[in-house]
Design a protein around this motif. Structure first.
Motif: not given
Length: 306
Positions: A142, A155-161, A164, A204, A214, A281
């Motif tokens: 991410g 911090s953002y991971e690829w599976r997060d919505k 945010d 997204d 997802r 992840p």
């Protein structure tokens, strides 16, 4: 009425030539004899002082004065004086040498005086505080907004919505993105909502489109940038590559694969292809697109076939 009627001789008629007899002179009064001086009065004998009255004995409740108050008054005065002495002594002891005047303090030469030990700074509660973001760092799992001390702000991971992430990136970039939908293939590849800033795009997936979910799809989101700075935020990719890096530097970084593109001379270089996986992840490869001479865009994307 005449003098004869009164039995008195007639008064002689005054003649015009007669002169009135002069008045007899008064004899001067003899001088008064001086009064003899008064004899001084004898001084009065001094009064004999009266003997002091004996102190009144204390009486019972019927005594009008309630007994002598002198001992009580003296006791109160003594108590007040004792309290004042204790307070004064305590104040003097606590003040110590701080009351000494500058004139009483011995002067010393600043060049020969021993250095005063400075207290070591105690760690501040704000030393762990996170500052404003200055860079967006990309990796296989991410991306992360970091401050000037490389501390993580978001911090953002690829599976997060993406909601945010859009909020945080909008605040960091100082501008809101435009928004559109990029359609998928309708069977196995989903539609994507594209959040686009000048120089940065976040894709997204629209959950459920194209039969993709997802929670299990290999590429729930991905990102690409074509500028080294978006607003005040620096874009930081892996392998030291930037927009504008020469192809020679890209080759020297050791890509896993290079793929010619549709445009004449353009080449896509894929890095870390083997790490693309569904996780957890989810991990992506780094991709550098070039026009044949320099890097024009960097993508973090799921690259199958590594």
């Amino acid at each position: 009425m005449s003098w004869a009627d009164l039995g008195l001789p007639d008064a002689p008629e005054p003649s015009g030539n007669e002169t009135p007899a002069p008045r007899p002179r008064k004899e001067p009064k003899p001088p008064k004899e001086p009064k003899p001086p008064r004899e001084p009065k004898e001084p009065k004998p001094p009064k004999t002082p009266k003997p002091p009255k004996p102190p009144r004995e204390s009486g019972g409740q019927g005594d009008g004065e309630g007994g002598s108050r002198t001992p009580l008054i003296l006791g109160i005065v003594a108590g007040v004086l004792l309290v004042a002495v204790v307070v004064t002594l305590g104040f003097a002891l606590t003040r110590g040498s701080s009351t000494a005047s500058p004139a009483d303090t011995p002067s010393s030469d600043a060049s020969t005086a021993a250095p005063t030990a400075q207290p070591s700074p105690s760690p501040s509660a704000s030393s762990d505080a996170v500052g404003v973001p200055v860079a967006l760092k990309f990796g296989g799992t991410g991306f992360t907004l970091v401050d000037k001390n490389a501390k993580t702000v978001f911090s953002y991971e690829w599976r997060d919505k993406a909601a945010d992430a859009v909020t945080e990136l909008t605040a960091a970039f100082g501008a809101a993105p435009t928004q559109r939908v990029e359609p998928g293939d309708g069977s196995s590849y989903p539609d994507y909502t594209v959040y686009q800033w000048e120089g940065f795009l976040l894709y997204d997936m629209v959950d459920g489109t194209g039969g993709a979910q997802r929670a299990t799809f290999t590429q729930p989101s991905y990102a690409t940038f074509s500028r080294n700075e978006v607003g005040p935020i620096s874009m930081t990719a892996e392998h030291g590559l930037k927009i504008g890096s020469p192809v020679t530097a890209v080759r020297a970084a050791g890509p896993s694969q290079d793929v010619p593109r549709g445009n004449v001379g353009s080449i896509r270089f894929i890095f870390d292809q083997s790490r693309s996986s569904v996780g957890p992840p989810v991990q992506y490869s780094m991709i550098a697109d070039t026009d044949g001479s320099t890097v024009t865009a960097v993508l973090y994307y799921f690259a199958a076939g590594g």
